[in-house]
Design an enzyme around this catalytic site. Structure first.
Site, PDB file in Angstrom:
ATOM      1  CE  LYS A   1      -3.818  -3.510  -1.365  1.00  0.00           C
ATOM      2  NZ  LYS A   1      -4.737  -2.992  -2.387  1.00  0.00           N
TER       3      LYS A   1
ATOM      4  CG  ASP B   1       1.833   0.262   3.416  1.00  0.00           C
ATOM      5  OD1 ASP B   1       1.425   1.252   2.777  1.00  0.00           O
ATOM      6  OD2 ASP B   1       1.145  -0.758   3.617  1.00  0.00           O
TER       7      ASP B   1
ATOM      8  CE1 TYR C   1      -3.361   3.879  -2.231  1.00  0.00           C
ATOM      9  CE2 TYR C   1      -2.958   6.199  -2.657  1.00  0.00           C
ATOM     10  CZ  TYR C   1      -3.829   5.174  -2.328  1.00  0.00           C
ATOM     11  OH  TYR C   1      -5.153   5.453  -2.083  1.00  0.00           O
TER      12      TYR C   1
HETATM   13  P1  KE4 Z   1      -6.853   0.829   1.234  1.00  0.00           P
HETATM   14  O1  KE4 Z   1      -7.213   2.045   2.098  1.00  0.00           O
HETATM   15  O2  KE4 Z   1      -7.150   1.048  -0.236  1.00  0.00           O
HETATM   16  O3  KE4 Z   1      -7.479  -0.469   1.794  1.00  0.00           O
HETATM   17  O4  KE4 Z   1      -5.294   0.577   1.349  1.00  0.00           O
HETATM   18  C1  KE4 Z   1      -4.431   1.634   1.031  1.00  0.00           C
HETATM   19  C2  KE4 Z   1      -3.054   1.076   0.689  1.00  0.00           C
HETATM   20  C3  KE4 Z   1      -2.039   1.183   1.621  1.00  0.00           C
HETATM   21  N1  KE4 Z   1      -0.803   0.694   1.360  1.00  0.00           N
HETATM   22  C4  KE4 Z   1      -0.536   0.064   0.177  1.00  0.00           C
HETATM   23  C5  KE4 Z   1       0.837  -0.470  -0.062  1.00  0.00           C
HETATM   24  C6  KE4 Z   1      -1.542  -0.070  -0.807  1.00  0.00           C
HETATM   25  O5  KE4 Z   1      -1.255  -0.689  -1.972  1.00  0.00           O
HETATM   26  C7  KE4 Z   1      -2.832   0.436  -0.553  1.00  0.00           C
HETATM   27  C8  KE4 Z   1      -3.959   0.339  -1.561  1.00  0.00           C
HETATM   28  N2  KE4 Z   1      -3.622  -0.223  -2.818  1.00  0.00           N
HETATM   29  C9  KE4 Z   1      -4.406   0.228  -3.963  1.00  0.00           C
HETATM   30  C10 KE4 Z   1      -3.891  -0.494  -5.197  1.00  0.00           C
HETATM   31  N3  KE4 Z   1      -2.586  -0.083  -5.540  1.00  0.00           N
HETATM   32  C11 KE4 Z   1      -5.866   0.036  -3.745  1.00  0.00           C
HETATM   33  C12 KE4 Z   1      -6.704   0.145  -4.992  1.00  0.00           C
HETATM   34  C13 KE4 Z   1      -7.561   1.393  -4.958  1.00  0.00           C
HETATM   35  O6  KE4 Z   1      -7.062   2.452  -4.530  1.00  0.00           O
HETATM   36  O7  KE4 Z   1      -8.744   1.263  -5.392  1.00  0.00           O
END
Ligand code: KE4
Length: 428
Positions: free
Chosen positions: A267, A239, A144
């Site tokens: 994060k 990533d 993801y």
């Molecule tokens: P954000 O756009 O949510 O800040 O980051 C996206 C993203 C990109 N790459 C990786 C490896 C990630 O894990 C994420 C976001 N992680 C999720 C949890 N698995 C965010 C939680 C959510 O979607 O509310």
């Protein structure tokens, strides 16, 4: 456990917000029940609207590596916010954050701040396309990378949790440039490259996936990708939104000894404020506007409050490398305790851990990619999740997520979690 206030708030929220939440994975869809509305948090503990206390293993999906309301971060925000919240002009703080990343991540010569991990990954792909002049890119099934159109093809995390790994609304024109390979399978990467020779701009990967649960890269896999990308002139993008500054100050690149061409962060670097970043070799990042033609922008990028929060946390992590040893010791104790409980229960399970990322899968087969992660028994996970919640242990509400430890957790918290696990598993 009385959660009547959360139930009431969820009903109210659902009147105004799709599904009552501003991010789908919070909605408890795959585990059922009412999402808890959190009122406050301190250290390793969160308190919901009904004042129930939980030991927190979400850590806001990663940022809270030092626990909630970490003193240096709070103090920095309280002081800086008095100087206004945003200027839309460059500030010295942005230099300090960029410097701490460039000085400590060997593969990063230049870095650009954005407002989320999604923005970081979207921008990294655009830069790779602009730099190479090629359109296609490879992602891994179950990884993801945020909700950018190009990534919502066989995506993990909330996308698969809710059952939409391929989201409607993503056009065939977009999807055709996203190529898919299997995690831990170099052969699958070679096949995709052979079928798209000379057309692939980038390969993006979670070096240590957390969005299929936590998955460990097999020996030779990441270095194999590095060699393939060198051979094929493909930009290798790590990533590290999840693993960055969590698996050690140098993240997965330093921990696993493989350097990417571009890396994305989020994060931890915002300490809970909206921050993402992408960076890498000068030759590639010099393509980014205004030095180059690849356009990317953001009103609040490098926002002073977000920068001072992120800087205070990064500075602490840099000055206190023992944090990572302590996190590893705590997570190792948790792993050993849960492993013992599961072995004694006779139930099929897998427990994957790297550093302070860990996940429990209710399957007898090793979880090494998306397909094997999908073999986990979700009914068992649902029972386990709610059983632990009733014991005051807040785990990510999805079998397709890594748990995140904070260094505010004490060994007593770990032992309490293991005892709760033993009780819940015995009742399943
Ligand atoms: P954000 O756009 O949510 O800040 O980051 C996206 C993203 C990109 N790459 C990786 C490896 C990630 O894990 C994420 C976001 N992680 C999720 C949890 N698995 C965010 C939680 C959510 O979607 O509310």
């Amino acid at each position: 456990m009385n959660i009547s206030k959360s139930e009431k708030l969820f009903k109210e929220a659902s009147k105004y917000i799709p599904g009552g939440v501003n991010s789908p994975v919070r909605a408890f869809t795959s585990v059922g029940g009412t999402p808890l509305f959190i009122k406050k948090a301190k250290g390793a503990y969160m308190y919901d609207a009904d004042d129930n206390k939980y030991i927190d293993f979400i850590a806001s999906w990663g940022p809270m590596i030092m626990g909630h309301a970490f003193e240096p971060v709070i103090k920095a925000i309280q002081e800086k916010v008095l100087d206004s919240t945003s200027f839309g002009a460059p500030t010295e703080l942005e230099i300090e954050v960029a410097k701490i990343i460039c000085d400590n991540i060997p593969s990063v010569d230049l870095v650009r701040m954005v407002n989320s991990g999604t923005e970081a990954t979207m921008s990294a792909i655009r830069v790779a396309r602009g730099y190479t002049g090629k359109s296609k890119f490879i992602k891994f099934i179950g990884n993801y990378h945020g909700h950018g159109d190009s990534f919502l093809i066989k995506a993990g995390s909330g996308a698969v949790t809710l059952g939409y790994p391929d989201s409607p609304g993503v056009t065939p024109g977009t999807a055709q440039d996203t190529l898919l390979a299997d995690y831990n399978d170099l052969e699958s990467v070679e096949k995709v490259i052979a079928a798209n020779k000379g057309e692939i701009a980038a390969l993006i990967i979670e070096p240590v996936p957390g969005n299929m649960g936590c998955i460990i890269p097999e020996k030779g896999f990441l270095i194999g990708l590095r060699e393939i990308c060198n051979r094929e002139n493909i930009v290798l993008i790590f990533d590290e939104v999840m693993s960055g500054f969590r698996l050690g100050f140098g993240g997965a690149q330093a921990t696993l000894g493989v350097d990417a061409d571009l890396v994305t962060y989020g994060k931890v670097i915002g300490a809970g404020m909206p921050v993402g970043a992408y960076g890498g070799k000068k030759e590639i990042m010099s393509c980014v506007a205004p030095t180059g033609p690849v356009y990317q922008a953001g009103t609040l990028s490098g926002n002073p409050i977000a920068m001072v929060a992120g800087l205070s946390l990064l500075q602490h992590l840099k000055d206190h490398p023992e944090v990572y040893t302590e996190l590893d010791e705590k997570c190792s104790r948790l792993e050993k305790g849960i492993r013992k409980v599961m072995e004694n229960s006779g139930k099929p399970f897998q427990l994957n851990r790297l550093g302070s990322m860990i996940s429990l899968h209710f399957t007898g087969d090793p979880v090494v990619n998306f397909e094997s992660a999908g073999k986990g028994n979700n009914e068992s996970f649902k029972k386990f999740f709610h059983g632990m919640l009733n014991e005051g242990i807040y785990l990510p509400p999805s079998a397709y997520e890594s748990w995140f430890l904070s260094n505010a957790l004490t060994m007593d918290d770990i032992d309490q979690t293991i005892r709760a696990c033993e009780k819940v598993i015995s009742e399943m």
